[in-house]
Design a protein around this motif. Structure first.
Motif, PDB file in Angstrom:
ATOM      1  N   UNK A  25       0.712  -1.286   0.102  1.00  0.00           N
ATOM      2  CA  UNK A  25      -0.065  -0.037  -0.256  1.00  0.00           C
ATOM      3  C   UNK A  25       0.876   1.227   0.159  1.00  0.00           C
ATOM      4  N   UNK A  26       1.913   1.193   0.900  1.00  0.00           N
ATOM      5  CA  UNK A  26       2.702   2.417   1.000  1.00  0.00           C
ATOM      6  C   UNK A  26       3.477   2.507  -0.601  1.00  0.00           C
ATOM      7  N   UNK A  27       4.053   1.551  -0.849  1.00  0.00           N
ATOM      8  CA  UNK A  27       4.800   1.615  -2.249  1.00  0.00           C
ATOM      9  C   UNK A  27       3.849   2.064  -3.264  1.00  0.00           C
ATOM     10  N   UNK A  28       2.633   1.514  -3.318  1.00  0.00           N
ATOM     11  CA  UNK A  28       1.863   1.911  -4.554  1.00  0.00           C
ATOM     12  C   UNK A  28       1.258   3.241  -4.386  1.00  0.00           C
ATOM     13  N   UNK A  29       0.660   3.660  -3.144  1.00  0.00           N
ATOM     14  CA  UNK A  29       0.079   5.047  -3.067  1.00  0.00           C
ATOM     15  C   UNK A  29       0.958   5.885  -2.747  1.00  0.00           C
ATOM     16  N   UNK A  30       2.209   5.975  -2.148  1.00  0.00           N
ATOM     17  CA  UNK A  30       3.179   6.843  -1.504  1.00  0.00           C
ATOM     18  C   UNK A  30       4.297   6.941  -2.466  1.00  0.00           C
ATOM     19  N   UNK A  31       5.244   5.938  -2.437  1.00  0.00           N
ATOM     20  CA  UNK A  31       6.511   6.148  -2.975  1.00  0.00           C
ATOM     21  C   UNK A  31       6.375   6.170  -4.565  1.00  0.00           C
ATOM     22  N   UNK A  32       5.328   5.451  -5.188  1.00  0.00           N
ATOM     23  CA  UNK A  32       5.145   5.713  -6.669  1.00  0.00           C
ATOM     24  C   UNK A  32       4.952   7.227  -7.015  1.00  0.00           C
ATOM     25  N   UNK A  75       7.802   0.890 -12.411  1.00  0.00           N
ATOM     26  CA  UNK A  75       6.861   0.002 -13.017  1.00  0.00           C
ATOM     27  C   UNK A  75       6.327  -0.894 -12.058  1.00  0.00           C
ATOM     28  N   UNK A  76       7.197  -1.380 -11.220  1.00  0.00           N
ATOM     29  CA  UNK A  76       6.695  -2.137 -10.115  1.00  0.00           C
ATOM     30  C   UNK A  76       5.847  -1.226  -9.196  1.00  0.00           C
ATOM     31  N   UNK A 229       0.707   0.140 -19.609  1.00  0.00           N
ATOM     32  CA  UNK A 229       0.237  -0.029 -18.279  1.00  0.00           C
ATOM     33  C   UNK A 229       0.868  -1.121 -17.630  1.00  0.00           C
ATOM     34  N   UNK A 230       1.680  -0.942 -16.503  1.00  0.00           N
ATOM     35  CA  UNK A 230       2.343  -1.873 -15.808  1.00  0.00           C
ATOM     36  C   UNK A 230       1.768  -2.799 -14.913  1.00  0.00           C
ATOM     37  N   UNK A 243      13.922 -14.415 -20.151  1.00  0.00           N
ATOM     38  CA  UNK A 243      13.916 -14.952 -18.898  1.00  0.00           C
ATOM     39  C   UNK A 243      15.552 -15.304 -18.793  1.00  0.00           C
ATOM     40  N   UNK A 244      16.280 -15.724 -19.705  1.00  0.00           N
ATOM     41  CA  UNK A 244      17.750 -16.173 -19.484  1.00  0.00           C
ATOM     42  C   UNK A 244      18.734 -14.916 -19.603  1.00  0.00           C
ATOM     43  N   UNK A 245      18.337 -13.840 -20.148  1.00  0.00           N
ATOM     44  CA  UNK A 245      19.173 -12.815 -20.246  1.00  0.00           C
ATOM     45  C   UNK A 245      19.011 -11.676 -19.337  1.00  0.00           C
ATOM     46  N   UNK A 246      17.629 -11.128 -18.826  1.00  0.00           N
ATOM     47  CA  UNK A 246      17.277 -10.463 -17.724  1.00  0.00           C
ATOM     48  C   UNK A 246      16.465 -11.074 -17.023  1.00  0.00           C
ATOM     49  N   UNK A 247      16.623 -12.056 -15.945  1.00  0.00           N
ATOM     50  CA  UNK A 247      15.608 -12.623 -15.340  1.00  0.00           C
ATOM     51  C   UNK A 247      14.831 -11.870 -14.420  1.00  0.00           C
ATOM     52  N   UNK A 248      15.379 -10.615 -14.006  1.00  0.00           N
ATOM     53  CA  UNK A 248      14.405  -9.662 -13.075  1.00  0.00           C
ATOM     54  C   UNK A 248      13.021  -9.304 -13.744  1.00  0.00           C
ATOM     55  N   UNK A 249      13.128  -9.353 -15.279  1.00  0.00           N
ATOM     56  CA  UNK A 249      11.832  -8.726 -15.811  1.00  0.00           C
ATOM     57  C   UNK A 249      10.799  -9.691 -15.558  1.00  0.00           C
ATOM     58  N   UNK A 250      10.927 -11.029 -15.347  1.00  0.00           N
ATOM     59  CA  UNK A 250      10.000 -11.831 -14.802  1.00  0.00           C
ATOM     60  C   UNK A 250       9.838 -12.242 -13.356  1.00  0.00           C
ATOM     61  N   UNK A 251      11.230 -12.533 -12.908  1.00  0.00           N
ATOM     62  CA  UNK A 251      11.187 -12.655 -11.375  1.00  0.00           C
ATOM     63  C   UNK A 251      10.401 -11.722 -10.526  1.00  0.00           C
ATOM     64  N   UNK A 252      10.849 -10.442 -10.648  1.00  0.00           N
ATOM     65  CA  UNK A 252      10.282  -9.364  -9.753  1.00  0.00           C
ATOM     66  C   UNK A 252       8.887  -9.038  -9.690  1.00  0.00           C
TER      67      UNK A 252
END
Length: 279
Positions: A25-32, A75-76, A229-230, A243-252
């Motif tokens: 909630x804090x990340x979505x409505x404050x930090x963003x 985006x997250x 839209x993210x 997935x193999x070259x930039x794992x954070x794009x799917x993992x995070x």
């Protein structure tokens, strides 16, 4: 509420889930709102940069960038705000419609009850995601169409919960007294409604997480939110290619979705213990 607070103090898993939920909630409505990098657009020269703790990472992009050079943290964070709004929309719409139909089915009975419950049985005879896919296919892809489709699949559970409570409550003395004093039916239904709040809170909490998960599933299939839209389901779909070259794009985004849904489900189960200890 005091009993609920006492329970979560004794249960570290539930306490962790409560903190996780408020963290999103804090990340979505404050930090963003304080992040300088937008979640849309393109960043030439900064394609698929890794998070800061990896080689070639930078504190300029703490969680790296995606294949179009967009700041992944932004985006997250915006995706958290979007997912929370989706869950809230599903809960408000499904509880409003489901509670109304459940009250009518349980109190009026007869033909009204049979019609509503046959509709509920029909919807519950198919997997909810298949019905959502069918509705979105008819309406067309889009975030709001996905929310509408997920809401239709969420009504049956709410209707059944409210109907079961009304069937018990309408035979009690206070309802008979209201009838004896000549109270109109709408006034009697409003008198019964407060006794449905406990089960409705539990159902709403569980429906919150199910709504987020189903909309993410539709987004993953290309039937939900559309770029830029993210939405986390869309981000997971786009990250599969890397997935193999930039794992954070799917993992995070997958990890964020997992933690949010898990935390809401655990909180919902704990609320069920509070409002219905016998279950």
């Amino acid at each position: 509420m005091h009993y609920f607070l006492e329970l979560i103090k004794k249960d570290r898993v539930t306490l962790f889930c409560v903190f996780t939920f408020f963290f999103f909630i804090i990340v979505g409505f404050v930090v963003s709102y304080f992040l300088k990098s937008p979640y849309y657009g393109h960043g030439k020269g900064f394609l698929t940069l890794p998070p800061f703790w990896m080689e070639e990472g930078s504190f300029q992009f703490i969680l790296g960038t995606d294949n179009l050079g967009r700041d992944f943290l932004s985006r997250l964070a915006y995706g958290a705000r979007l997912s929370l709004r989706i869950g809230l929309s599903v809960v408000v719409l499904s509880l409003s419609i489901g509670t109304t139909l459940g009250l009518l089915a349980g109190y009026l009975g007869g033909r009204v009850d049979r019609m509503i419950m046959r509709f509920v049985d029909t919807l519950m005879s198919f997997p909810s995601i298949l019905i959502a896919i069918l509705i979105v296919t008819v309406l067309g892809p889009g975030l709001w169409n996905a929310i509408i489709a997920v809401n239709v699949t969420a009504w049956p559970a709410v209707i059944r919960v409210v109907r079961s409570v009304v069937l018990k409550e309408k035979e009690k003395d206070y309802v008979q007294a209201m009838r004896g004093f000549g109270a109109p039916q709408w006034r009697i239904l409003l008198g019964i409604l407060p006794n449905c709040m406990g089960p409705l809170i539990v159902q709403g909490t569980l429906g919150f997480s199910e709504g987020i998960l189903n909309v993410a599933a539709l987004g993953f299939l290309g039937l939900g939110a559309e770029p830029p839209l993210p939405e986390w389901g869309v981000m997971i779909k786009d990250g599969r290619k890397f997935m193999e070259t930039a794992w954070w794009l799917i993992t995070l985004p997958g990890l964020c979705l997992f933690l949010l849904v898990l935390s809401v489900n655990v909180i919902g189960e704990k609320l069920r213990d509070v409002f219905d200890p016998k279950s």
